[in-house]
Design a protein around this motif. Sequence first.
Motif, mmCIF file in Angstrom:
data_model
loop_
_atom_site.group_PDB
_atom_site.id
_atom_site.type_symbol
_atom_site.label_atom_id
_atom_site.label_comp_id
_atom_site.label_asym_id
_atom_site.label_seq_id
_atom_site.Cartn_x
_atom_site.Cartn_y
_atom_site.Cartn_z
ATOM 1 N N ASP A 63 37.106 35.875 45.658
ATOM 2 C CA ASP A 63 38.276 36.333 46.404
ATOM 3 C C ASP A 63 38.763 35.203 47.312
ATOM 4 O O ASP A 63 38.504 35.210 48.513
ATOM 5 C CB ASP A 63 37.905 37.568 47.233
ATOM 6 C CG ASP A 63 39.111 38.204 47.899
ATOM 7 O OD1 ASP A 63 40.242 37.985 47.427
ATOM 8 O OD2 ASP A 63 38.909 38.923 48.907
ATOM 9 N N ALA A 106 40.798 32.923 49.804
ATOM 10 C CA ALA A 106 41.662 33.314 50.913
ATOM 11 C C ALA A 106 41.899 32.116 51.829
ATOM 12 O O ALA A 106 41.160 31.137 51.796
ATOM 13 C CB ALA A 106 41.016 34.455 51.695
ATOM 14 N N HIS A 113 44.703 36.823 51.571
ATOM 15 C CA HIS A 113 44.009 36.853 50.279
ATOM 16 C C HIS A 113 45.032 36.635 49.163
ATOM 17 O O HIS A 113 46.158 37.106 49.242
ATOM 18 C CB HIS A 113 43.306 38.200 50.066
ATOM 19 C CG HIS A 113 42.246 38.473 51.071
ATOM 20 N ND1 HIS A 113 40.980 37.931 50.987
ATOM 21 C CD2 HIS A 113 42.262 39.211 52.205
ATOM 22 C CE1 HIS A 113 40.270 38.335 52.026
ATOM 23 N NE2 HIS A 113 41.022 39.118 52.780
#
Length: 139
Positions: free
Chosen positions: A89, A91, A124
């Motif tokens: 993820d 970010a 994100h």
Amino acid sequence: MWLRRGLAGAVVAGVLAAIGVLAGVPLLRDRSQQRLEQRAEREVTATAQLARARLLAAPAAGESTLRQAADGVDGVEVLTVRSDGPGPDPAVRLVFRVRVAKTAASVFGWQRADSTACFAQVVHTDAGPAALERLPCPD
């Protein structure tokens, strides 16, 4: 006789009115200043929310684009931009300072209130929701 009583009553009423004005004016000025400071604080929060909206509008953008988006909001100064890099993820975390100066004319003259706060926003790449975090400002 009644003229003396009337005159004495008028003098007492005048003295009491003068004391009331002398005691009331500082209280009113302080209350007016507090309201101006509250307005400045609300504007800091609103400006931070505007910066957050601009940041979350382009979640797949790179660090420099996100920095420019935040810097484009009046009163916002980007302090740090950090990328988490590739991973499950990815970010980008931005820390920024918001400064607002409010002035207002009142019966007491010009009043001024300055408000500053720092915030962190994680963006994100999947465009999911991300909370705006309020931080203590560095010196």
